[in-house]
Design a protein around this motif. Sequence first.
Motif, mmCIF file in Angstrom:
data_model
loop_
_atom_site.group_PDB
_atom_site.id
_atom_site.type_symbol
_atom_site.label_atom_id
_atom_site.label_comp_id
_atom_site.label_asym_id
_atom_site.label_seq_id
_atom_site.Cartn_x
_atom_site.Cartn_y
_atom_site.Cartn_z
ATOM 1 N N VAL A 1 0.838 -1.193 0.000
ATOM 2 C CA VAL A 1 0.000 0.000 0.000
ATOM 3 C C VAL A 1 0.873 1.243 0.000
ATOM 4 C CG1 VAL A 1 -1.635 1.340 1.387
ATOM 5 C CG2 VAL A 1 -1.940 -1.140 1.146
ATOM 6 N N LYS A 2 0.452 2.252 -0.757
ATOM 7 C CA LYS A 2 1.113 3.557 -0.696
ATOM 8 C C LYS A 2 0.452 4.336 0.438
ATOM 9 C CE LYS A 2 2.646 7.435 -3.511
ATOM 10 N NZ LYS A 2 2.520 8.418 -2.422
ATOM 11 N N TRP A 3 1.146 4.421 1.554
ATOM 12 C CA TRP A 3 0.576 5.045 2.744
ATOM 13 C C TRP A 3 0.523 6.549 2.585
ATOM 14 C CZ3 TRP A 3 -1.757 1.550 5.369
ATOM 15 C CH2 TRP A 3 -1.258 0.240 5.375
ATOM 16 N N ASP A 4 -0.590 7.138 2.928
ATOM 17 C CA ASP A 4 -0.809 8.566 2.748
ATOM 18 C C ASP A 4 -0.328 9.302 3.985
ATOM 19 O OD1 ASP A 4 -1.591 10.888 1.577
ATOM 20 O OD2 ASP A 4 -3.736 10.582 1.824
ATOM 21 N N GLY A 5 1.005 9.430 4.116
ATOM 22 C CA GLY A 5 1.557 10.031 5.318
ATOM 23 C C GLY A 5 2.847 10.773 5.042
ATOM 24 N N MET A 6 3.747 10.754 6.014
ATOM 25 C CA MET A 6 5.018 11.476 5.939
ATOM 26 C C MET A 6 6.165 10.475 5.999
ATOM 27 S SD MET A 6 6.415 14.396 8.560
ATOM 28 C CE MET A 6 8.020 15.187 8.356
ATOM 29 N N ARG A 7 7.030 10.519 5.043
ATOM 30 C CA ARG A 7 8.173 9.610 4.973
ATOM 31 C C ARG A 7 9.182 9.940 6.070
ATOM 32 N NH1 ARG A 7 10.329 7.198 0.283
ATOM 33 N NH2 ARG A 7 11.744 5.524 0.932
ATOM 34 N N ALA B 1 19.942 -2.478 18.965
ATOM 35 C CA ALA B 1 20.929 -1.503 19.425
ATOM 36 C C ALA B 1 21.322 -0.507 18.350
ATOM 37 C CB ALA B 1 22.180 -2.233 19.936
ATOM 38 N N ASP B 2 21.297 -0.941 17.086
ATOM 39 C CA ASP B 2 21.747 -0.056 16.003
ATOM 40 C C ASP B 2 21.043 -0.445 14.710
ATOM 41 O OD1 ASP B 2 24.160 1.870 14.991
ATOM 42 O OD2 ASP B 2 23.753 0.297 13.534
ATOM 43 N N ALA B 3 20.331 0.513 14.108
ATOM 44 C CA ALA B 3 19.651 0.251 12.842
ATOM 45 C C ALA B 3 19.141 1.561 12.257
ATOM 46 C CB ALA B 3 18.470 -0.715 13.027
ATOM 47 N N VAL B 4 18.862 1.551 10.957
ATOM 48 C CA VAL B 4 18.139 2.629 10.291
ATOM 49 C C VAL B 4 16.932 2.006 9.603
ATOM 50 C CG1 VAL B 4 18.131 4.385 8.485
ATOM 51 C CG2 VAL B 4 20.149 4.105 9.938
ATOM 52 N N LEU B 5 15.739 2.471 9.983
ATOM 53 C CA LEU B 5 14.493 1.972 9.409
ATOM 54 C C LEU B 5 13.898 3.025 8.491
ATOM 55 C CD1 LEU B 5 12.833 0.483 12.629
ATOM 56 C CD2 LEU B 5 14.364 -0.665 11.005
ATOM 57 N N ASP B 6 13.290 2.572 7.405
ATOM 58 C CA ASP B 6 12.613 3.456 6.461
ATOM 59 C C ASP B 6 11.123 3.132 6.500
ATOM 60 O OD1 ASP B 6 11.871 5.122 4.404
ATOM 61 O OD2 ASP B 6 13.017 4.089 2.841
ATOM 62 N N GLY B 7 10.304 4.175 6.556
ATOM 63 C CA GLY B 7 8.874 3.936 6.581
ATOM 64 C C GLY B 7 8.092 5.216 6.450
ATOM 65 N N GLU B 8 6.821 5.126 6.741
ATOM 66 C CA GLU B 8 5.935 6.276 6.621
ATOM 67 C C GLU B 8 5.074 6.357 7.866
ATOM 68 O OE1 GLU B 8 3.696 8.538 2.992
ATOM 69 O OE2 GLU B 8 4.946 6.763 2.730
ATOM 70 N N VAL B 9 4.988 7.565 8.416
ATOM 71 C CA VAL B 9 4.171 7.775 9.592
ATOM 72 C C VAL B 9 2.789 8.240 9.137
ATOM 73 C CG1 VAL B 9 4.948 10.169 9.931
ATOM 74 C CG2 VAL B 9 4.093 8.869 11.867
ATOM 75 N N VAL B 10 1.737 7.646 9.716
ATOM 76 C CA VAL B 10 0.375 7.934 9.270
ATOM 77 C C VAL B 10 -0.541 8.183 10.465
ATOM 78 C CG1 VAL B 10 0.639 6.521 7.187
ATOM 79 C CG2 VAL B 10 -0.337 5.496 9.245
ATOM 80 N N LEU B 11 -1.643 8.886 10.183
ATOM 81 C CA LEU B 11 -2.762 9.026 11.112
ATOM 82 C C LEU B 11 -4.011 8.570 10.380
ATOM 83 C CD1 LEU B 11 -2.391 12.368 13.116
ATOM 84 C CD2 LEU B 11 -2.694 10.083 14.060
#
Length: 309
Positions: free
Chosen positions: A21-27, A62-72
């Motif tokens: 799904v293309k989430w309608d939020g902020m990357r 302990a250490d990571a970089v995650l990519d995602g989208e924040v939504v409401l």
Amino acid sequence: MQPMLATPGALPSGPEWVFEVKWDGMRLLADIADGGVRLTSRTGRDVTDNFPELSGLSILVADAVLDGEVVLLDDGIPSFAALADRMHGPVAAVRAEARPVAFMVFDILRLYGVSLLERPFGERRATLERLALHAVPTAELSPLYTDGAALLAATAQRGMEGIVAKRRDAPYRPGQRSPSWVKVTHRRSQSCLVVGWKPERTNPSRIGALLLGVPGPHAVLQYAGRVGSGLAADGVQRVLRERLDERSAILQPFARPLSRADATGARWCRPGLVVEVSHVGWTAAGRLRHPVFRGIRDDVDPTGITPQR
């Protein structure tokens, strides 16, 4: 680091593709290190204090970089408009807890100090799935699907924005718009510069329409039309007036004067504020057809706007 971006296009097919799904939020990129979390927007702006409810990501690893989208969500559907107030500045933890966002995580770029950028998407996804995202109430793993046509139809039925197709063998290219990620939307969107506004006829203190511009050939600013739909909410009016008053100007910024209908009564502003509008195409004169205001995009670089014809 800036996130990898999807290329607009037709729905691809074949076993090498998966769909979400293309989430309608902020990357967002979430950098987890030293017991804390740093959140950055698409342009690298630190927005950690905008989303205090995501601090719990620090318990994952302990250490990571995650990519995602924040939504409401509004009525179970991601709403960019609902998220708008959260995008522009720090938010108290009490307010965030009253209506928390959800971080839909779909990629992992680093783990225990090791870069995963050159690993294929399928391998990165398998690594991501091994993290206990369910342990963080505000984080979710963005689901993957193998039937793109069915997912596209389902998102249309639910009134969602669209889907993203991703090649299983694709590496991650920070800051690039890659053909290995293809976005297919039900209604097109365009980032625009606000160059002025016109007051409502019945209430001149309110914004009735925004005047929009996009860079044309040789970086000359071109008029893209005006948008009035989507501006009615009091919160939208308040934020827009605050931002536009800061940028007020005397003269219009176009090389060619606008028509009398567009220019009469306009309040001009210095280009720099980026907004996103949805639309159904462009006219032969370069105007957006049936645009609808979706929100201010502080996470988009004003100098990097490209008209998506």
